[in-house]
Scaffold this motif. Structure first.
Motif, PDB file in Angstrom:
ATOM      1  N   GLN A  42       9.170  32.777  51.337  1.00 45.03           N
ATOM      2  CA  GLN A  42       8.076  31.995  52.273  1.00 45.03           C
ATOM      3  C   GLN A  42       9.281  31.480  53.429  1.00 45.03           C
ATOM      4  N   THR A  43      10.725  30.615  52.446  1.00 43.16           N
ATOM      5  CA  THR A  43      11.391  30.088  53.912  1.00 43.16           C
ATOM      6  C   THR A  43      12.853  30.942  54.060  1.00 43.16           C
ATOM      7  N   GLU A  44      12.945  32.801  52.815  1.00 43.18           N
ATOM      8  CA  GLU A  44      13.772  33.285  53.269  1.00 43.18           C
ATOM      9  C   GLU A  44      15.390  33.064  52.959  1.00 43.18           C
ATOM     10  N   ARG A  45      15.109  32.057  52.003  1.00 39.89           N
ATOM     11  CA  ARG A  45      16.348  31.476  51.513  1.00 39.89           C
ATOM     12  C   ARG A  45      16.252  31.898  50.158  1.00 39.89           C
ATOM     13  N   THR A  46      17.295  31.002  49.538  1.00 43.52           N
ATOM     14  CA  THR A  46      17.045  31.274  47.648  1.00 43.52           C
ATOM     15  C   THR A  46      17.355  30.344  47.022  1.00 43.52           C
ATOM     16  N   ILE A  47      16.854  29.516  46.150  1.00 43.08           N
ATOM     17  CA  ILE A  47      16.819  28.419  45.339  1.00 43.08           C
ATOM     18  C   ILE A  47      18.334  27.697  45.791  1.00 43.08           C
ATOM     19  N   ALA A  48      19.047  28.294  45.642  1.00 48.51           N
ATOM     20  CA  ALA A  48      20.918  27.806  45.790  1.00 48.51           C
ATOM     21  C   ALA A  48      20.930  26.996  47.417  1.00 48.51           C
ATOM     22  N   ASP A  49      20.152  27.988  47.779  1.00 53.14           N
ATOM     23  CA  ASP A  49      20.873  26.911  49.388  1.00 53.14           C
ATOM     24  C   ASP A  49      20.425  26.412  49.773  1.00 53.14           C
ATOM     25  N   ILE A  50      18.537  26.349  49.412  1.00 51.45           N
ATOM     26  CA  ILE A  50      17.432  25.073  49.608  1.00 51.45           C
ATOM     27  C   ILE A  50      18.545  24.052  48.943  1.00 51.45           C
ATOM     28  N   PHE A  51      18.661  24.226  47.923  1.00 55.02           N
ATOM     29  CA  PHE A  51      19.772  22.988  47.564  1.00 55.02           C
ATOM     30  C   PHE A  51      20.829  22.822  47.999  1.00 55.02           C
ATOM     31  N   ALA A  52      22.059  23.347  48.123  1.00 60.72           N
ATOM     32  CA  ALA A  52      22.676  23.263  49.175  1.00 60.72           C
ATOM     33  C   ALA A  52      22.405  22.663  49.931  1.00 60.72           C
ATOM     34  N   GLU A  53      21.866  23.109  51.107  1.00 61.81           N
ATOM     35  CA  GLU A  53      21.856  22.682  52.504  1.00 61.81           C
ATOM     36  C   GLU A  53      20.921  21.378  52.921  1.00 61.81           C
ATOM     37  N   GLU A  54      19.751  21.332  51.792  1.00 58.72           N
ATOM     38  CA  GLU A  54      19.060  20.729  51.803  1.00 58.72           C
ATOM     39  C   GLU A  54      18.682  19.463  51.504  1.00 58.72           C
ATOM     40  N   GLY A  55      19.071  19.781  49.833  1.00 61.28           N
ATOM     41  CA  GLY A  55      18.831  18.832  48.748  1.00 61.28           C
ATOM     42  C   GLY A  55      17.922  19.487  47.655  1.00 61.28           C
ATOM     43  N   GLU A  56      18.094  18.822  47.075  1.00 70.05           N
ATOM     44  CA  GLU A  56      16.938  18.378  45.938  1.00 70.05           C
ATOM     45  C   GLU A  56      15.054  17.971  46.593  1.00 70.05           C
ATOM     46  N   GLU A  57      15.387  16.835  46.817  1.00 68.18           N
ATOM     47  CA  GLU A  57      14.225  15.927  47.168  1.00 68.18           C
ATOM     48  C   GLU A  57      13.386  17.576  48.496  1.00 68.18           C
ATOM     49  N   LYS A  58      14.296  17.467  49.408  1.00 71.26           N
ATOM     50  CA  LYS A  58      13.745  18.915  49.874  1.00 71.26           C
ATOM     51  C   LYS A  58      12.708  19.894  48.825  1.00 71.26           C
ATOM     52  N   PHE A  59      13.259  20.430  48.788  1.00 70.71           N
ATOM     53  CA  PHE A  59      12.884  20.952  47.712  1.00 70.71           C
ATOM     54  C   PHE A  59      12.100  20.688  46.201  1.00 70.71           C
ATOM     55  N   ARG A  60      11.864  20.181  46.014  1.00 69.34           N
ATOM     56  CA  ARG A  60      10.467  19.564  45.089  1.00 69.34           C
ATOM     57  C   ARG A  60       9.332  19.066  46.094  1.00 69.34           C
ATOM     58  N   ARG A  61      10.064  18.397  47.271  1.00 66.20           N
ATOM     59  CA  ARG A  61       8.705  18.325  48.512  1.00 66.20           C
ATOM     60  C   ARG A  61       8.155  19.571  48.793  1.00 66.20           C
TER      61      ARG A  61
ATOM     62  N   ASP B  26      25.728  32.835  31.786  1.00 65.44           N
ATOM     63  CA  ASP B  26      26.247  34.165  32.716  1.00 65.44           C
ATOM     64  C   ASP B  26      25.543  33.997  34.026  1.00 65.44           C
ATOM     65  N   ASP B  27      24.583  32.620  34.187  1.00 69.73           N
ATOM     66  CA  ASP B  27      23.426  32.842  35.648  1.00 69.73           C
ATOM     67  C   ASP B  27      24.626  31.289  36.518  1.00 69.73           C
ATOM     68  N   ASP B  28      23.965  31.944  37.963  1.00 68.78           N
ATOM     69  CA  ASP B  28      25.018  31.638  38.949  1.00 68.78           C
ATOM     70  C   ASP B  28      23.525  30.835  40.080  1.00 68.78           C
ATOM     71  N   THR B  29      21.825  31.263  39.782  1.00 67.00           N
ATOM     72  CA  THR B  29      21.389  30.596  40.160  1.00 67.00           C
ATOM     73  C   THR B  29      20.711  29.422  39.869  1.00 67.00           C
ATOM     74  N   ARG B  30      21.081  28.585  39.308  1.00 64.85           N
ATOM     75  CA  ARG B  30      20.053  27.808  39.002  1.00 64.85           C
ATOM     76  C   ARG B  30      21.011  26.283  38.755  1.00 64.85           C
ATOM     77  N   PRO B  31      20.938  24.978  40.308  1.00 66.48           N
ATOM     78  CA  PRO B  31      21.972  24.854  40.793  1.00 66.48           C
ATOM     79  C   PRO B  31      22.101  23.595  39.895  1.00 66.48           C
ATOM     80  N   LEU B  32      20.960  22.902  38.958  1.00 65.50           N
ATOM     81  CA  LEU B  32      20.837  21.978  38.305  1.00 65.50           C
ATOM     82  C   LEU B  32      22.244  22.211  37.182  1.00 65.50           C
ATOM     83  N   LEU B  33      22.152  23.426  36.878  1.00 61.17           N
ATOM     84  CA  LEU B  33      23.138  24.320  35.427  1.00 61.17           C
ATOM     85  C   LEU B  33      24.713  24.471  35.925  1.00 61.17           C
TER      86      LEU B  33
END
Ligand code: S3P
Length: 170
Positions: free
Chosen positions: A39-58, A112-119
């Motif tokens: 829907q956002t045409e972005r990766t989860i990692a990009d959403i966290f990095a650019e808009e923050g976790e709060e926005k992702f949770r919303r 070896d995962d780099d897709t999960r920002p919280l880890l």
């Protein structure tokens, strides 16, 4: 049948198990992270990095409420069931299955995962703290299935036995 939600910590196998389970139940499956990325045409990692976790949770809460509550399987991001608003909504509108897995196995899988920002840049102790802090929330699911050291087929068998028993009683 009410929608089935698979919840659990990152790396517990929700997405993989969801695909197999949906095949066996002959219902559609959607993964909330993949849905958000599409829907956002972005990766989860990009959403966290650019808009923050709060926005992702919303975003998670908005899409959760848009998805069907009947004859559907929804695999969720590991933090979705932690938010009280989502938790009550899922318990009320669907059947929630917690896929439990030991932290040692999870940690080994996510090395070896780099897709999960919280880890990212976290050590084992930090990951374990988050994992333990979340356990009481995950345990509010309707059922807990232990997936540690089990093959996907066996996990699906166990879930299906529980689902059939539960729906035949309803
Ligand atoms: C998260 C889990 C991830 C993803 C995001 C945040 C979490 O999904 O939603 O990185 O808070 O546990 P997976 O559980 O599919 O890794």
């Amino acid at each position: 049948m009410k929608t089935l939600y698979l919840v659990g910590f990152m790396g517990s196998g929700k997405t993989t198990i969801g695909v197999e389970l949906a095949k066996r139940l002959n219902i559609q499956v959607v993964d909330t992270d993949q849905y958000i990325e599409k829907q956002t045409e972005r990766t989860i990692a990009d959403i966290f990095a650019e808009e923050g976790e709060e926005k992702f949770r919303r975003l998670e809460t908005v899409i959760l409420k848009q998805l069907p509550t009947n004859d559907f399987l929804i695999t969720t991001g590991g933090g979705l069931f932690i938010k009280e608003e989502n938790r009550s909504w899922m318990k009320e509108n669907g059947t929630v299955i917690y896929l439990h897995c030991d932290i040692d196995e999870i940690w080994a899988r996510l090395q070896d995962d780099d897709t999960r920002p919280l880890l990212q840049h976290q050590n084992f102790e930090k990951a374990k703290q988050l994992y333990e802090w979340r356990q009481p929330f995950y345990k509010e699911a309707h059922v807990t299935i232990d997936t540690t050291n089990k093959p996907i087929n066996q996990i699906c068998d166990e879930i299906l036995v529980w689902v059939k028993e539960t729906t035949s009683r309803a």
